[in-house]
Design a protein around this motif. Structure first.
Motif, PDB file in Angstrom:
ATOM      1  N   ASP A   1     -16.542  34.842 -31.091  1.00 17.52           N
ATOM      2  CA  ASP A   1     -17.729  35.698 -31.089  1.00 17.52           C
ATOM      3  C   ASP A   1     -17.380  37.151 -31.381  1.00 17.52           C
ATOM      4  OD1 ASP A   1     -19.223  33.480 -30.460  1.00 17.52           O
ATOM      5  OD2 ASP A   1     -19.278  33.889 -28.308  1.00 17.52           O
TER       6      ASP A   1
ATOM      7  N   TYR B   1     -19.074  39.051 -44.612  1.00 11.34           N
ATOM      8  CA  TYR B   1     -18.741  37.845 -45.365  1.00 11.34           C
ATOM      9  C   TYR B   1     -18.210  38.292 -46.725  1.00 11.34           C
ATOM     10  CZ  TYR B   1     -21.849  36.177 -41.721  1.00 11.34           C
ATOM     11  OH  TYR B   1     -22.432  35.942 -40.497  1.00 11.34           O
TER      12      TYR B   1
ATOM     13  N   ARG C   1     -21.285  41.462 -38.485  1.00 14.43           N
ATOM     14  CA  ARG C   1     -20.735  40.326 -39.212  1.00 14.43           C
ATOM     15  C   ARG C   1     -20.591  40.654 -40.699  1.00 14.43           C
ATOM     16  NH1 ARG C   1     -18.538  38.490 -34.916  1.00 14.43           N
ATOM     17  NH2 ARG C   1     -19.983  37.664 -33.363  1.00 14.43           N
TER      18      ARG C   1
ATOM     19  N   GLY D   1     -15.167  38.031 -33.461  1.00 20.51           N
ATOM     20  CA  GLY D   1     -14.715  38.146 -34.844  1.00 20.51           C
ATOM     21  C   GLY D   1     -13.221  38.282 -34.995  1.00 20.51           C
TER      22      GLY D   1
ATOM     23  N   THR E   1     -14.251  36.132 -43.247  1.00 23.10           N
ATOM     24  CA  THR E   1     -15.336  36.611 -42.397  1.00 23.10           C
ATOM     25  C   THR E   1     -14.794  36.967 -41.021  1.00 23.10           C
ATOM     26  OG1 THR E   1     -17.518  36.043 -41.489  1.00 23.10           O
ATOM     27  CG2 THR E   1     -15.884  34.289 -41.562  1.00 23.10           C
ATOM     28  N   ASN E   2     -15.616  37.658 -40.245  1.00 20.37           N
ATOM     29  CA  ASN E   2     -15.331  37.841 -38.821  1.00 20.37           C
ATOM     30  C   ASN E   2     -16.301  37.031 -37.974  1.00 20.37           C
ATOM     31  OD1 ASN E   2     -17.687  39.275 -39.167  1.00 20.37           O
ATOM     32  ND2 ASN E   2     -16.875  41.239 -38.475  1.00 20.37           N
ATOM     33  N   ASP E   3     -17.024  36.118 -38.619  1.00 21.22           N
ATOM     34  CA  ASP E   3     -18.007  35.263 -37.951  1.00 21.22           C
ATOM     35  C   ASP E   3     -17.370  33.903 -37.675  1.00 21.22           C
ATOM     36  OD1 ASP E   3     -20.111  33.667 -37.154  1.00 21.22           O
ATOM     37  OD2 ASP E   3     -21.514  34.422 -38.654  1.00 21.22           O
TER      38      ASP E   3
END
Length: 236
Positions: free
Chosen positions: A12, A66, A64, A14, A115-117
């Protein structure tokens, strides 16, 4: 917040995927309030959490992102900062930690998503076998119709089952495009070897609906809102 497992908290926040978080804990690279984290540990978010001696931001403060990256040959798909030519340093994203979704071997080039998601990463990994990835392949011999048929229908590459059917389109005597939905280790190279071909170059040009297009090698761009929305919708 209610106590949650540390690996989920790091997703969560990231930082990394759950699998990567567990590996980092096993390697002693995560601390909670100055103590080495352990597998299964829970946190509330009020602790001081560090990964590789860097503080972890609370999840609600993370925007977030991408990214579509054109991985050159020679870059390694690992988030280990100690690894030479690792993809995280190559991308050099300036605002926080990101991690790659899936892999390309060091001798291959093309599209990698980052990503950091962590939820997106886990959703894509869980959906293995459902979403297309397209590649351009150059080989060392002329490609026969029999080879195309074998690759299209599935071949044995040393695992316990043949590869799933693939889409093949010849682009020249020694070049073709291949679209697969699996992601076994060195799969396309092993498929080619199974029909007597050696891969000279391998480039991924599409992941699901996201295309490499004209991103230069070693460069990246943010996904558009439309691409991000389509990516999330495909993983529901």
């Amino acid at each position: 917040m209610e106590p949650t497992r540390l690996n989920k908290y790091l997703v969560d926040a990231g930082v990394c995927s759950r699998r990567e978080a567990d590996r980092l804990m096993e390697e002693g690279r995560i601390t909670v309030d100055g103590r080495r984290a352990v597998l299964g540990q829970k946190v509330t978010g009020n602790e001081k959490i560090f990964v590789d001696r860097k503080p972890v931001k609370k999840p609600e403060s993370i925007e977030r992102v991408y990214i579509a990256y054109h991985k050159p040959v020679g870059i390694i798909c690992t988030s280990d900062p100690k690894a030479k030519d690792n993809i995280i340093e190559a991308v050099n994203y300036p605002d926080g930690r990101i991690f790659h979704i899936g892999r390309l071997d060091v001798a291959s080039s093309g599209l990698i998503l980052l990503t950091n998601d962590g939820d997106i990463v886990n959703a894509i990994l869980r959906a293995e076998g459902q979403h297309e990835k397209e590649y351009i392949v150059k080989v060392d011999k002329d490609i026969t119709d029999e080879m195309v048929t074998s690759l299209r229908n599935g071949v044995h590459i040393g695992d316990d089952r043949p590869t799933l059917p693939a889409k093949i389109m010849k682009m020249g005597a020694r070049m073709f495009s291949i679209t697969i939905v699996e992601g076994r280790n060195r799969q396309i190279r092993r498929m080619c070897e199974a029909v007597g071909l050696n891969v000279e170059s391998l480039k991924r040009i599409r992941v699901m609906g996201i295309k490499l297009d004209d991103i230069p090698p070693g460069k990246w761009r943010f996904l558009t809102e439309q691409e991000t929305s389509a990516l999330k919708a495909a993983l529901v």
